[in-house]
Design a protein around this motif. Structure first.
Motif, PDB file in Angstrom:
ATOM      1  N   GLY A 105      19.576 -42.468  18.173  1.00 52.76           N
ATOM      2  CA  GLY A 105      19.356 -41.305  19.023  1.00 52.76           C
ATOM      3  C   GLY A 105      19.880 -40.033  18.382  1.00 52.76           C
ATOM      4  N   ALA A 106      19.606 -38.910  19.026  1.00 52.12           N
ATOM      5  CA  ALA A 106      20.052 -37.617  18.511  1.00 52.12           C
ATOM      6  C   ALA A 106      21.574 -37.535  18.526  1.00 52.12           C
ATOM      7  CB  ALA A 106      19.460 -36.489  19.350  1.00 52.12           C
ATOM      8  N   VAL A 107      22.131 -36.925  17.497  1.00 54.21           N
ATOM      9  CA  VAL A 107      23.573 -36.691  17.427  1.00 54.21           C
ATOM     10  C   VAL A 107      23.878 -35.363  18.113  1.00 54.21           C
ATOM     11  CG1 VAL A 107      25.570 -36.379  15.923  1.00 54.21           C
ATOM     12  CG2 VAL A 107      23.767 -37.994  15.280  1.00 54.21           C
ATOM     13  N   THR A 108      24.689 -35.417  19.158  1.00 55.63           N
ATOM     14  CA  THR A 108      25.119 -34.197  19.842  1.00 55.63           C
ATOM     15  C   THR A 108      26.440 -33.751  19.239  1.00 55.63           C
ATOM     16  OG1 THR A 108      24.058 -34.884  21.902  1.00 55.63           O
ATOM     17  CG2 THR A 108      25.726 -33.165  22.057  1.00 55.63           C
ATOM     18  N   ARG A 109      26.455 -32.560  18.651  1.00 53.74           N
ATOM     19  CA  ARG A 109      27.660 -32.043  17.996  1.00 53.74           C
ATOM     20  C   ARG A 109      28.173 -30.830  18.758  1.00 53.74           C
ATOM     21  NH1 ARG A 109      26.078 -31.776  11.708  1.00 53.74           N
ATOM     22  NH2 ARG A 109      24.411 -30.523  12.569  1.00 53.74           N
ATOM     23  N   VAL A 110      29.439 -30.827  19.033  1.00 56.71           N
ATOM     24  CA  VAL A 110      30.085 -29.691  19.678  1.00 56.71           C
ATOM     25  C   VAL A 110      31.273 -29.289  18.830  1.00 56.71           C
ATOM     26  CG1 VAL A 110      31.247 -28.835  21.745  1.00 56.71           C
ATOM     27  CG2 VAL A 110      29.371 -30.459  21.969  1.00 56.71           C
ATOM     28  N   ALA A 112      34.255 -25.915  17.992  1.00 55.67           N
ATOM     29  CA  ALA A 112      35.077 -24.951  18.717  1.00 55.67           C
ATOM     30  C   ALA A 112      34.275 -23.743  19.164  1.00 55.67           C
ATOM     31  CB  ALA A 112      36.252 -24.513  17.844  1.00 55.67           C
ATOM     32  N   SER A 113      33.246 -23.380  18.401  1.00 57.12           N
ATOM     33  CA  SER A 113      32.457 -22.201  18.740  1.00 57.12           C
ATOM     34  C   SER A 113      31.259 -22.527  19.617  1.00 57.12           C
ATOM     35  CB  SER A 113      31.964 -21.532  17.447  1.00 57.12           C
ATOM     36  OG  SER A 113      31.216 -22.458  16.680  1.00 57.12           O
ATOM     37  N   GLY A 114      31.094 -23.813  20.014  1.00 60.97           N
ATOM     38  CA  GLY A 114      29.987 -24.181  20.889  1.00 60.97           C
ATOM     39  C   GLY A 114      29.131 -25.279  20.280  1.00 60.97           C
ATOM     40  N   THR A 115      28.042 -25.601  20.958  1.00 66.76           N
ATOM     41  CA  THR A 115      27.157 -26.659  20.492  1.00 66.76           C
ATOM     42  C   THR A 115      26.404 -26.206  19.251  1.00 66.76           C
ATOM     43  OG1 THR A 115      26.890 -27.464  22.741  1.00 66.76           O
ATOM     44  CG2 THR A 115      25.256 -28.191  21.127  1.00 66.76           C
ATOM     45  N   CYS A 116      26.383 -27.059  18.234  1.00 65.96           N
ATOM     46  CA  CYS A 116      25.730 -26.730  16.970  1.00 65.96           C
ATOM     47  C   CYS A 116      24.706 -27.794  16.644  1.00 65.96           C
ATOM     48  CB  CYS A 116      26.748 -26.634  15.833  1.00 65.96           C
ATOM     49  SG  CYS A 116      27.996 -25.352  16.068  1.00 65.96           S
ATOM     50  N   GLU A 117      23.465 -27.422  16.522  1.00 67.72           N
ATOM     51  CA  GLU A 117      22.443 -28.350  16.068  1.00 67.72           C
ATOM     52  C   GLU A 117      22.272 -28.207  14.552  1.00 67.72           C
ATOM     53  OE1 GLU A 117      21.247 -30.574  17.938  1.00 67.72           O
ATOM     54  OE2 GLU A 117      22.114 -29.808  19.779  1.00 67.72           O
ATOM     55  N   ASN A 118      21.979 -27.010  14.074  1.00 66.53           N
ATOM     56  CA  ASN A 118      21.850 -26.710  12.661  1.00 66.53           C
ATOM     57  C   ASN A 118      22.366 -25.294  12.457  1.00 66.53           C
ATOM     58  OD1 ASN A 118      20.365 -29.094  11.495  1.00 66.53           O
ATOM     59  ND2 ASN A 118      18.909 -28.499  13.078  1.00 66.53           N
ATOM     60  N   GLN A 121      27.200 -23.037  10.900  1.00 68.10           N
ATOM     61  CA  GLN A 121      28.418 -23.655  11.403  1.00 68.10           C
ATOM     62  C   GLN A 121      28.363 -25.180  11.351  1.00 68.10           C
ATOM     63  OE1 GLN A 121      28.325 -21.889  15.287  1.00 68.10           O
ATOM     64  NE2 GLN A 121      29.929 -20.438  14.767  1.00 68.10           N
ATOM     65  N   ALA A 122      27.206 -25.727  11.084  1.00 58.48           N
ATOM     66  CA  ALA A 122      27.049 -27.183  11.123  1.00 58.48           C
ATOM     67  C   ALA A 122      27.057 -27.735   9.705  1.00 58.48           C
ATOM     68  CB  ALA A 122      25.727 -27.541  11.804  1.00 58.48           C
ATOM     69  N   GLY A 189      35.903 -28.971   6.663  1.00 58.34           N
ATOM     70  CA  GLY A 189      36.253 -27.950   7.652  1.00 58.34           C
ATOM     71  C   GLY A 189      37.500 -28.315   8.429  1.00 58.34           C
ATOM     72  N   ALA A 190      37.740 -27.560   9.492  1.00 56.74           N
ATOM     73  CA  ALA A 190      38.927 -27.750  10.320  1.00 56.74           C
ATOM     74  C   ALA A 190      38.604 -27.355  11.744  1.00 56.74           C
ATOM     75  CB  ALA A 190      40.087 -26.907   9.783  1.00 56.74           C
ATOM     76  N   GLY A 191      39.529 -27.678  12.648  1.00 56.87           N
ATOM     77  CA  GLY A 191      39.356 -27.328  14.046  1.00 56.87           C
ATOM     78  C   GLY A 191      38.584 -28.378  14.818  1.00 56.87           C
ATOM     79  N   PHE A 192      38.421 -28.124  16.110  1.00 54.49           N
ATOM     80  CA  PHE A 192      37.788 -29.103  16.990  1.00 54.49           C
ATOM     81  C   PHE A 192      36.326 -29.348  16.621  1.00 54.49           C
ATOM     82  CE2 PHE A 192      35.047 -29.841  20.672  1.00 54.49           C
ATOM     83  CZ  PHE A 192      35.549 -31.065  21.099  1.00 54.49           C
ATOM     84  N   GLU A 193      35.949 -30.611  16.642  1.00 56.22           N
ATOM     85  CA  GLU A 193      34.550 -30.993  16.505  1.00 56.22           C
ATOM     86  C   GLU A 193      34.363 -32.360  17.162  1.00 56.22           C
ATOM     87  OE1 GLU A 193      30.939 -31.762  13.290  1.00 56.22           O
ATOM     88  OE2 GLU A 193      32.853 -30.881  12.624  1.00 56.22           O
ATOM     89  N   SER A 194      33.236 -32.527  17.849  1.00 52.66           N
ATOM     90  CA  SER A 194      32.912 -33.790  18.517  1.00 52.66           C
ATOM     91  C   SER A 194      31.471 -34.165  18.212  1.00 52.66           C
ATOM     92  CB  SER A 194      33.103 -33.649  20.032  1.00 52.66           C
ATOM     93  OG  SER A 194      32.610 -34.787  20.714  1.00 52.66           O
TER      94      SER A 194
END
Length: 208
Positions: A105-110, A112-118, A121-122, A189-194
């Motif tokens: 399935g699609a990878v949902t990436r979030v 620190a600056s918000g949701t990133c698809e491409n 920032q991704a 990179g660094a900082g929050f990512e999910s």
């Protein structure tokens, strides 16, 4: 029941309304022929406006990501999602060659600056990264005969600490969590990512 023969049962689990509304909902999916047992998964959604908005957002997010994996399972062709076929040679006890299909399935990436698809920032992440990072811990599902729904989640907190969890058909599957944490440590990179992804492991379609 959907047109493709899949049965869907949405459910409501919990509502927490503090500064904003946080809802936990569920979706059960079944099919008399394609699923050996119902697949079950949670959705968590938040809204600053209302519980109704959170409810709609949770199911809308599920429809954009997880649902497409099941659409492909019930469809006639490759469909929306990438997939990989894994062939296992026969054994003395089971001489037939087994081919298992993993639908990604699609990878949902979030971040620190918000949701990133491409975009800038991704950083690169292939569709199969989360699954292959701990693929050897899915031996029971890969060598089995049924169809299994897998939720993968890996994250890095603001201080760089790795976090991970996995579920199989809605139940915690701790095997391989440490492998996912190791995968997170390799993220640039660094900082929050999910990153979250839903995967289906099942038999490959018969080849005509």
């Amino acid at each position: 029941m959907a047109d493709n023969g899949l049965w869907l049962w949405p459910g409501f689990m919990e509502h927490v309304h503090g500064e904003d509304a946080l809802l936990t909902t569920t979706v059960d999916i079944a099919h008399p022929a394609l699923l050996s047992r119902p697949c079950f998964e949670y959705q968590h959604a938040r809204s600053e406006d209302s519980a109704g908005d959170a409810l709609r957002d949770g199911f809308a997010q599920w429809a954009r990501t997880d649902w497409n994996v099941f659409v492909d399972l019930a469809g006639p062709g490759p469909g929306h999602c990438p997939w990989m076929d894994i062939t296992f040679p026969g054994t003395a006890q089971n001489p037939g060659v087994a081919v298992r299909r993993v639908r990604l399935g699609a990878v949902t990436r979030v971040m620190a600056s918000g949701t990133c698809e491409n975009g800038p920032q991704a950083h690169p992440a292939c569709d199969g990264c989360l699954f292959t990072a701990a693929m050897n811990t899915f031996a029971p599902q890969l060598h089995g005969t049924g169809t299994f729904g897998v939720r993968l989640h890996a994250a890095r907190d603001v201080d760089g600490g790795p976090m991970a969890d996995r579920r199989v058909n809605g139940e915690d599957w701790p095997a391989g969590v440490e492998a996912l944490r190791a995968h997170v440590r390799d993220w640039p990179g660094a900082g929050f990512e999910s990153r979250r992804q839903y995967v289906l492991i099942g038999p490959a379609p018969a080849r005509g």
